[in-house]
Design a protein around this motif. Structure first.
Motif, mmCIF file in Angstrom:
data_model
loop_
_atom_site.group_PDB
_atom_site.id
_atom_site.type_symbol
_atom_site.label_atom_id
_atom_site.label_comp_id
_atom_site.label_asym_id
_atom_site.label_seq_id
_atom_site.Cartn_x
_atom_site.Cartn_y
_atom_site.Cartn_z
ATOM 1 N N THR A 1 0.793 -1.273 -0.008
ATOM 2 C CA THR A 1 -0.085 0.028 0.010
ATOM 3 C C THR A 1 0.958 1.158 -0.095
ATOM 4 O OG1 THR A 1 -1.863 -1.184 1.218
ATOM 5 C CG2 THR A 1 -1.814 1.236 1.243
ATOM 6 N N LEU A 2 0.768 2.049 -0.911
ATOM 7 C CA LEU A 2 1.480 3.304 -0.952
ATOM 8 C C LEU A 2 0.513 4.594 -0.840
ATOM 9 C CD1 LEU A 2 3.297 2.661 -4.339
ATOM 10 C CD2 LEU A 2 3.715 2.020 -1.738
ATOM 11 N N LYS A 3 1.056 5.647 -0.272
ATOM 12 C CA LYS A 3 0.543 6.747 0.004
ATOM 13 C C LYS A 3 0.177 7.463 -1.471
ATOM 14 C CE LYS A 3 -0.156 6.543 4.382
ATOM 15 N NZ LYS A 3 -1.555 6.448 4.987
ATOM 16 N N SER A 4 -0.948 8.067 -1.585
ATOM 17 C CA SER A 4 -1.219 8.992 -2.776
ATOM 18 C C SER A 4 -0.679 10.165 -2.742
ATOM 19 C CB SER A 4 -2.798 8.890 -3.153
ATOM 20 O OG SER A 4 -3.594 9.301 -2.223
ATOM 21 N N THR A 5 -0.392 10.707 -1.541
ATOM 22 C CA THR A 5 0.064 11.922 -1.528
ATOM 23 C C THR A 5 1.551 12.246 -1.787
ATOM 24 O OG1 THR A 5 0.581 11.623 0.914
ATOM 25 C CG2 THR A 5 -1.598 12.811 0.195
ATOM 26 N N ILE A 6 2.219 11.045 -1.846
ATOM 27 C CA ILE A 6 3.671 10.807 -2.278
ATOM 28 C C ILE A 6 3.782 10.896 -3.659
ATOM 29 C CG2 ILE A 6 5.900 9.871 -2.088
ATOM 30 C CD1 ILE A 6 4.714 11.018 0.584
ATOM 31 N N ALA A 7 4.639 11.800 -4.472
ATOM 32 C CA ALA A 7 4.764 11.966 -5.925
ATOM 33 C C ALA A 7 4.882 10.572 -6.425
ATOM 34 C CB ALA A 7 5.617 13.040 -6.180
ATOM 35 N N SER A 8 6.239 10.039 -6.038
ATOM 36 C CA SER A 8 6.605 8.704 -6.645
ATOM 37 C C SER A 8 7.460 7.871 -5.745
ATOM 38 C CB SER A 8 7.452 9.066 -7.854
ATOM 39 O OG SER A 8 8.865 9.756 -7.516
ATOM 40 N N TYR A 9 7.665 6.641 -5.919
ATOM 41 C CA TYR A 9 8.339 5.548 -5.095
ATOM 42 C C TYR A 9 9.304 4.877 -6.061
ATOM 43 C CZ TYR A 9 4.689 6.236 -1.320
ATOM 44 O OH TYR A 9 3.888 6.530 -0.321
#
Length: 201
Positions: free
Chosen positions: A119-127
């Motif tokens: 699960t990734l936070k949608s508020t972070i631009a990229s991972y």
């Protein structure tokens, strides 16, 4: 779904048949949707191919458990956000592809894969998701092979690009060929989103 077929003329041997190391691998992801908090859910798959030949001194075994690093973009830099544990989900013997004039009955190729929902936070631009493994014992086409490992990574973009599936090679069986012999093969690469693909060697 977009398919791109490449014909490649290879003039060198990519790897010795008796190598005792991970031969190749891929790290892929598929968007699955959002959870109740609005965070992004992806299914991540790491596939690896190793040499399991009896002629090798210490054939490399797949790790039962691995840890991959998830790095998030923060003020222009990628910093470690999570360490994610993944377990070996399955393994099986496979066949290589290509042409070699001296078939070796001891040649053994084994594929293993690890699967995990993250699960990734949608508020972070990229991972970036990364995994590294030492070493390439037995490789004679690398300088100081025993101290060179494998690095696999994949980039996630959020925002308008979050609902994405990473491209992949349709047939990832290892290519086997004779040293210093011209060889032509076709590689079919697939992007289920229909995105354009570029290549670099």
């Amino acid at each position: 779904m977009k398919k791109i077929v490449l014909s490649i003329l290879l003039l060198i041997c990519l790897m010795p048949l008796s190598a005792t190391h991970l031969l190749q691998g891929s790290l892929q992801y598929k968007f699955k949707g959002t959870d109740n908090n609005g965070d992004l859910v992806y299914l991540v798959t790491l596939e690896l191919v190793r040499d399991c030949s009896s002629q090798t001194n210490k054939p490399l075994r797949f790790d039962d458990n691995i840890t991959v690093g998830l790095y998030k973009l923060d003020n222009g830099k990628y910093i470690l956000d999570q360490s994610i544990n993944m377990s070996l989900a399955g393994e099986s013997k496979i066949q290589g592809r290509g042409v070699h004039t001296k078939p070796d009955s001891t040649l053994c190729l084994w594929r293993g894969f690890y699967v995990k929902e993250i699960t990734l936070k949608s508020t972070i631009a990229s991972y970036y998701l990364t995994w590294a493994r030492c070493c390439r014992f037995g490789s004679n086409n690398l300088t100081d092979a025993a101290n060179n490992g494998n690095l696999f990574f994949v980039k996630f973009n959020t925002g308008s690009l979050s609902q994405n599936i990473s491209p992949y090679v349709e047939d990832e069986s290892p290519l086997i060929m004779n040293a210093a012999t011209p060889f032509v093969t076709s590689l079919t690469n697939i992007d289920e989103d229909g995105d354009s693909l570029s290549y670099h060697w």
